[in-house]
Design an enzyme around this catalytic site. Sequence first.
Site, short mmCIF file in Angstrom:
data_model
loop_
_atom_site.label_atom_id
_atom_site.label_comp_id
_atom_site.label_asym_id
_atom_site.label_seq_id
_atom_site.Cartn_x
_atom_site.Cartn_y
_atom_site.Cartn_z
N HIS A 152 -1.29 13.63 6.27
CA HIS A 152 -0.07 14.17 6.88
C HIS A 152 0.71 14.99 5.87
O HIS A 152 1.08 14.48 4.81
CB HIS A 152 0.83 13.02 7.39
CG HIS A 152 0.34 12.39 8.65
ND1 HIS A 152 1.14 11.60 9.44
CD2 HIS A 152 -0.86 12.46 9.28
CE1 HIS A 152 0.46 11.20 10.50
NE2 HIS A 152 -0.76 11.70 10.42
N TYR A 177 10.85 9.37 12.10
CA TYR A 177 11.86 8.36 11.76
C TYR A 177 13.12 8.75 12.53
O TYR A 177 13.66 9.83 12.31
CB TYR A 177 12.16 8.39 10.26
CG TYR A 177 11.05 7.84 9.38
CD1 TYR A 177 9.95 8.63 9.01
CD2 TYR A 177 11.10 6.53 8.91
CE1 TYR A 177 8.95 8.11 8.21
CE2 TYR A 177 10.10 6.02 8.10
CZ TYR A 177 9.03 6.81 7.75
OH TYR A 177 8.03 6.31 6.95
N PRO A 214 10.72 -1.76 4.86
CA PRO A 214 9.60 -0.84 5.12
C PRO A 214 10.00 0.62 5.39
O PRO A 214 9.12 1.47 5.49
CB PRO A 214 8.92 -1.46 6.35
CG PRO A 214 9.94 -2.32 6.98
CD PRO A 214 10.86 -2.79 5.90
N LYS A 249 7.05 1.94 1.09
CA LYS A 249 6.77 1.82 -0.34
C LYS A 249 6.09 0.52 -0.78
O LYS A 249 5.57 0.44 -1.90
CB LYS A 249 8.09 1.95 -1.14
CG LYS A 249 8.67 3.34 -1.14
CD LYS A 249 7.86 4.26 -2.04
CE LYS A 249 8.04 5.71 -1.73
NZ LYS A 249 6.87 6.37 -1.15
N TYR A 281 9.25 10.17 -1.11
CA TYR A 281 8.39 9.70 -0.02
C TYR A 281 6.91 9.79 -0.40
O TYR A 281 6.13 8.87 -0.12
CB TYR A 281 8.67 10.50 1.26
CG TYR A 281 8.04 9.85 2.48
CD1 TYR A 281 8.69 8.82 3.15
CD2 TYR A 281 6.79 10.26 2.93
CE1 TYR A 281 8.10 8.20 4.25
CE2 TYR A 281 6.19 9.65 4.03
CZ TYR A 281 6.86 8.62 4.68
OH TYR A 281 6.26 8.01 5.76
P1 RFL Z 1 0.26 -9.72 0.33
O1 RFL Z 1 -0.35 -8.67 1.17
O2 RFL Z 1 1.35 -10.55 0.89
O3 RFL Z 1 -0.94 -10.67 -0.16
C1 RFL Z 1 -0.71 -11.89 -0.82
C2 RFL Z 1 -1.89 -12.80 -0.65
O4 RFL Z 1 -1.66 -14.01 -1.38
C3 RFL Z 1 -2.02 -15.11 -0.59
N1 RFL Z 1 -1.26 -16.30 -1.03
C4 RFL Z 1 -1.78 -17.29 -1.76
N2 RFL Z 1 -3.01 -17.49 -2.22
C5 RFL Z 1 -3.24 -18.63 -2.93
N3 RFL Z 1 -2.27 -19.57 -3.17
C6 RFL Z 1 -1.01 -19.40 -2.71
N4 RFL Z 1 -0.06 -20.31 -2.95
C7 RFL Z 1 -0.73 -18.22 -1.97
N5 RFL Z 1 0.39 -17.73 -1.37
C8 RFL Z 1 0.05 -16.57 -0.81
C9 RFL Z 1 -1.72 -14.71 0.84
O5 RFL Z 1 -2.52 -15.45 1.78
C10 RFL Z 1 -2.10 -13.22 0.81
O6 RFL Z 1 -3.44 -13.00 1.19
O7 RFL Z 1 0.82 -9.12 -1.04
P2 RFL Z 1 0.30 -7.85 -1.91
O8 RFL Z 1 -1.18 -7.94 -2.12
O9 RFL Z 1 1.19 -7.76 -3.09
O10 RFL Z 1 0.51 -6.57 -0.99
C11 RFL Z 1 1.78 -6.13 -0.63
C12 RFL Z 1 1.78 -5.47 0.75
O11 RFL Z 1 1.14 -6.35 1.66
C13 RFL Z 1 3.20 -5.14 1.25
O12 RFL Z 1 3.98 -4.62 0.20
C14 RFL Z 1 3.20 -4.12 2.41
O13 RFL Z 1 2.56 -4.64 3.53
C15 RFL Z 1 4.64 -3.72 2.77
N6 RFL Z 1 4.72 -2.79 3.91
C16 RFL Z 1 4.47 -1.44 3.76
N7 RFL Z 1 4.11 -0.95 2.54
C17 RFL Z 1 3.81 0.37 2.40
O14 RFL Z 1 3.51 0.80 1.27
N8 RFL Z 1 3.83 1.27 3.46
C18 RFL Z 1 4.15 0.85 4.70
O15 RFL Z 1 4.09 1.66 5.61
C19 RFL Z 1 4.53 -0.54 4.89
N9 RFL Z 1 4.85 -0.99 6.09
C20 RFL Z 1 5.04 -3.27 5.18
C21 RFL Z 1 5.11 -2.33 6.27
C22 RFL Z 1 5.28 -4.62 5.41
C23 RFL Z 1 5.60 -5.05 6.67
N10 RFL Z 1 5.84 -6.45 6.83
C24 RFL Z 1 5.36 -7.22 7.88
C25 RFL Z 1 6.36 -7.24 5.72
C26 RFL Z 1 5.42 -2.74 7.53
C27 RFL Z 1 5.70 -4.10 7.75
C28 RFL Z 1 6.07 -4.48 9.15
C1 PHB Z 2 3.51 1.76 9.66
O1 PHB Z 2 2.78 2.58 10.23
O2 PHB Z 2 3.31 0.53 9.75
C2 PHB Z 2 4.67 2.23 8.88
C3 PHB Z 2 4.80 3.59 8.60
C4 PHB Z 2 5.87 4.04 7.88
C5 PHB Z 2 6.83 3.15 7.43
C6 PHB Z 2 6.70 1.79 7.70
C7 PHB Z 2 5.62 1.33 8.42
O3 PHB Z 2 7.91 3.61 6.74
#
Ligand code: RFL
Ligand code: PHB
Length: 389
Positions: free
Chosen positions: A72, A200, A292, A296, A384
């Site tokens: 994109h 957005y 989110p 980032k 971004y």
């Molecule tokens: P994770 O993905 O939470 O993985 C952690 C892993 O550790 C395990 N765990 C354990 N294992 C052993 N012993 C324990 N005691 C443990 N406790 C936990 C868990 O089971 C899991 O498998 O962390 P990690 O790897 O640091 O990754 C981070 C990302 O997942 C997170 O920052 C993103 O998902 C955030 N996020 C977004 N980030 C972006 O860069 N772009 C996006 O568009 C974006 N959209 C989002 C998001 C997060 C969202 N939510 C639900 C929080 C959208 C949403 C809705």
């Molecule tokens: C997503 O597609 O899950 C998404 C995209 C952009 C954001 C947050 C989440 O800023």
Amino acid sequence: MRTQVAIIGSGPSGLLLGQLLSNAGIDNVILDRVGREYILGRIRAGVLEAGTVQLLQQAGAGARMQAEGLVHDGIDLAFAGRHHRIDLKSLTGSPVTVYGQTELTRDLMDHREATGGRTIYDASDATPHDFDTARPFVTYDKDGTTHRIECDFIAGCDGFHGICRATVQDRGIRNFEKIYPFGWLGILADIPPVHHELIYANSERGFALCSQRSRTRSRYYLQVPLTDTAEAWSDAAFWDELRRRIPADVAERLVTGPSIEKSIAPLRSFVAEPLRFGSLFLVGDAGHIVPPTGAKGLNLAASDVHYLFEGLQGFYGEKSEAGIDAYSGRALARIWKASRFSWSMTTLLHKFPDSGAFGQKIQEAELDYLVHSTAASAALAENYVGLPY
Ligand code: RFL
Ligand code: PHB
């Protein structure tokens, strides 16, 4: 069991770090509390910065993202019934890639399996020990037995609710936190996205985001009160509310369909300092959380991995501790800038309980300035697409 780096957590941070280390000949073991399918069931991030794309390729797991990821060149900002494009590519020279975290995680898991990496799933009660001595180790329970992994380093990649940060709470860690008074209700549906790029949307009814996973799978979000539950939102109510929050010309084009996932995520900014305690490192969501809105979270996890991998490579390759000593400072400098950006995007685009009609007008004025000033658009675009590592 003995390894060089014990990694707690098999999310994107743990898997990416593990693969880079394995490729460099540095032995590692990954432990996760849950199983592969459970991890792949979590629907999360969707937007990858160029640095994250490059790291996935460096790990050797970038082929499918290269083929299927959607590049994109811009995003749309919608407000006051209109929408305006921010041309990321022409303002910064860099696009972003839309590729779901689920797919990135699957690719890293498959590549780890194919290259003989060791992952122990369903490992309960993982605990880091003696990380301020020369002989750290990790224990965990599986199949009714307690196991022990001797190691040189422990990477805490266990997410926001993990054990690693909890273990160092009484060791001089400082936590900086801001909780926002709303959450995001997300819906995933097999319908074509309403627009070829992300939208957005600021509106008097609250924030909305039109995102996507592919040309046939859409991801939409609505700002909702923290008291709402996903179950109480029917699909029809979701689509109705989304239509009201996006410009009329976009709403007319919206194709709706049954949701295949629906969940609410609270919004929070959080940073822990420092990110190193002896031979234990906090990486990704274990050390910080961003709302989110700026996309980032996953990208910061990737930049943490980059800094830690460089440090560990220097330690094993050149017998230099300079890189691991610099890890916390280098990672935090980038984390705070992304935290600032995510907070400012959240503040600009959401409806806050106490801001009223005046607050709405101020947001619209700021957005109007942002989309018509090349300097302001460039500042947004730079953040971004991702600040340099
Ligand atoms: P994770 O993905 O939470 O993985 C952690 C892993 O550790 C395990 N765990 C354990 N294992 C052993 N012993 C324990 N005691 C443990 N406790 C936990 C868990 O089971 C899991 O498998 O962390 P990690 O790897 O640091 O990754 C981070 C990302 O997942 C997170 O920052 C993103 O998902 C955030 N996020 C977004 N980030 C972006 O860069 N772009 C996006 O568009 C974006 N959209 C989002 C998001 C997060 C969202 N939510 C639900 C929080 C959208 C949403 C809705
Ligand atoms: C997503 O597609 O899950 C998404 C995209 C952009 C954001 C947050 C989440 O800023």
